[in-house]
Scaffold this active site. Structure first.
Site, short mmCIF file in Angstrom:
data_model
loop_
_atom_site.label_atom_id
_atom_site.label_comp_id
_atom_site.label_asym_id
_atom_site.label_seq_id
_atom_site.Cartn_x
_atom_site.Cartn_y
_atom_site.Cartn_z
N GLU A 1 6.41 0.24 -1.77
CA GLU A 1 7.43 1.29 -1.59
C GLU A 1 7.00 2.57 -2.30
OE1 GLU A 1 11.55 0.12 -2.01
OE2 GLU A 1 11.27 -1.52 -0.60
N GLU A 2 6.41 2.42 -3.46
CA GLU A 2 5.93 3.61 -4.18
C GLU A 2 4.93 4.39 -3.32
OE1 GLU A 2 4.60 2.97 -8.20
OE2 GLU A 2 3.45 4.82 -8.25
N ARG A 3 4.03 3.66 -2.66
CA ARG A 3 2.97 4.32 -1.87
C ARG A 3 3.55 4.92 -0.59
NH1 ARG A 3 -1.15 -0.42 -3.86
NH2 ARG A 3 -1.36 0.52 -5.93
N GLY B 1 5.35 8.07 -1.68
CA GLY B 1 4.42 9.16 -2.00
C GLY B 1 3.83 9.78 -0.75
N GLY C 1 -0.11 6.02 -8.90
CA GLY C 1 0.33 4.91 -8.05
C GLY C 1 -0.81 4.22 -7.32
#
Ligand code: FAD
Length: 386
Positions: A241-243, A246, A363
């Site tokens: 989800e972070e990627r 971003g 990340g």
């Protein structure tokens, strides 16, 4: 990707928030090196924007990730990248595992207030000696009675000085490095926690980034998210989800660089004509816009894969890699056309150049994305030997 009227409504709401609540304050917050996270998050919480894809039971909207992607895309219009980053930490970096794997008690205590915008969260994975190599981290949480006692140092933690709690990745056993870690929620007012001064950064200056020191910090074991030893796996899932976040956020940020540059080059004249009339310049900007569209297509494809419940690791890594590369190439290429003005701290392109440089590092750096993609393509030498 088919967008509904609800997606468009959300898009308008987020854009209005960025236009009215973030951008008018961008200069001040950049200068101060911090923004009022509690105040801003509380406003976001009241609009429901901190829980778009989070379960309704804890105050979220319970929507699929395509709505969260729209949220991230519009946040990319923030003139202070650090604020958008800090919001992303709250929604897509520090809380996905909490929402997915924690007990109801833990969700009640930490997820629900984060969704309401009453508490600020941070994620503490990186250490002075372990950034890319997550498995090599050295912070320990040792069992003592019903508690964990935590010792170690975390590095470059976004939101650190304003956070109410930390989602911490620490070693909890001597097992193999992928099986010995746990994610633990640590309230920042727990005795034994101290912070460095805010770190002085190239960009994302409106977000507070600091080191966190843990000296015999005692928290109950019930603050662990999910099963002991599953922290590395949960963090790898949380990274998806972070990627995605971003990569989604980069789309409109990059477009803004191109549009700002078109505007500047229409005004600025050299040799008796506007800069934009030079074929090299408008062709180069056309190439950049084409690249942004390819990123958008990749992000939409990854998001569709994710909401269809399929493994998104490869596509999310590709989207993050493509975003990282473009965040170096496009702001740099645009800045060139601003000449000396681009070199000045106060120009928009200068800030974008500095802020967006993080995408290729944070990340999971570009090279880590290449490693993951290679592994999934079966071309990583270590993988073959195994
Ligand atoms: C502004 C900012 C905010 C951040 N916020 C957070 C946060 O909130 N929480 C958190 O936990 N972390 C955070 N980080 C840390 C960030 O995730 C790490 O900086 C990142 O993962 C890279 O780790 P490192 O800096 O230790 O680089 P290193 O691991 O030392 O790597 C340095 C460089 O070497 C190259 N490299 C590394 N490994 C390989 C390889 N196997 N093959 C080829 N090349 C390689 C890459 O180019 C990489 O950039 C933040 C960092 C910054 C700068």
């Amino acid at each position: 990707m088919k967008f509904t009227a609800e997606h468009e409504e959300l898009r308008r709401t987020v854009k209005a928030f960025v236009d009215n609540e973030i951008n008018p304050n961008a200069e001040t917050w950049e200068k101060e090196g911090i923004f009022p996270a509690h105040e801003l998050f509380s406003k976001l919480g009241k609009l429901g924007l901190l829980g778009i894809a989070k379960p309704e039971a804890w105050g979220g909207m319970g929507l699929d990730y395509s709505y969260q992607m729209v949220f991230a895309e519009e946040l990319g219009l923030s003139r202070a990248g650090g604020v958008a980053l800090a919001i992303g930490v709250q929604t897509d970096m520090a809380t996905p595992a909490l929402a997915r794997f924690a007990t109801d008690d833990l969700k009640e205590e930490f997820l629900a207030p984060a969704i309401r915008g009453e508490q600020v969260a941070c994620i503490a994975v990186s250490e002075p000696g372990a950034g890319s190599d997550v498995a090599g981290l050295k912070t320990w949480a040792r069992k003592d009675g019903d508690d964990y006692v935590i010792n170690g140092t975390k590095m470059w933690i976004t939101n650190a000085t304003q956070a109410d709690y930390i989602c911490l990745l620490a070693n909890t056993s001597d097992d193999k490095v992928h099986k010995n870690k746990s994610l633990i929620i640590v309230p920042t007012n727990t005795p034994g926690i101290t912070f460095s001064d805010k770190l002085n950064k190239l960009g994302m200056r409106s977000s507070d980034t600091a080191q966190i020191f843990f000296d015999d910090v005692r928290v109950p074991q019930r603050y662990r998210i999910g099963a002991e030893g599953m922290g590395f796996m949960m963090q790898m899932l949380q990274f998806q989800e972070e990627r995605l976040f971003g990569a989604s956020m980069a789309i409109k940020g990059l477009e803004m660089c191109i549009n700002d540059t078109i505007e500047y080059c229409r005004e600025r004249r050299t040799f008796g004509q506007p800069l934009i009339d030079n074929q090299y310049i408008h062709f180069r900007l056309a190439e950049m816009q084409t690249e942004v569209e390819s990123l958008r297509a990749l992000v939409y494809q990854a998001t569709e894969t994710y909401i269809n419940g399929k493994d998104v690791t490869q596509l999310a890594s590709m989207a993050k890699l493509k975003a990282g590369r473009l965040c170096r190439e496009i702001p740099d290429g645009c800045l060139q056309f601003w000449g000396g003005m681009g070199y000045m701290f106060e120009s928009q392109i200068n800030r974008a150049y500095r802020d967006m440089r993080l995408t290729a590092i944070g990340g999971g750096a570009d090279e880590i994305m290449l490693g993951i993609i290679s592994k999934l393509m079966g071309t990583l030498p270590g993988k073959k030997k195994g």
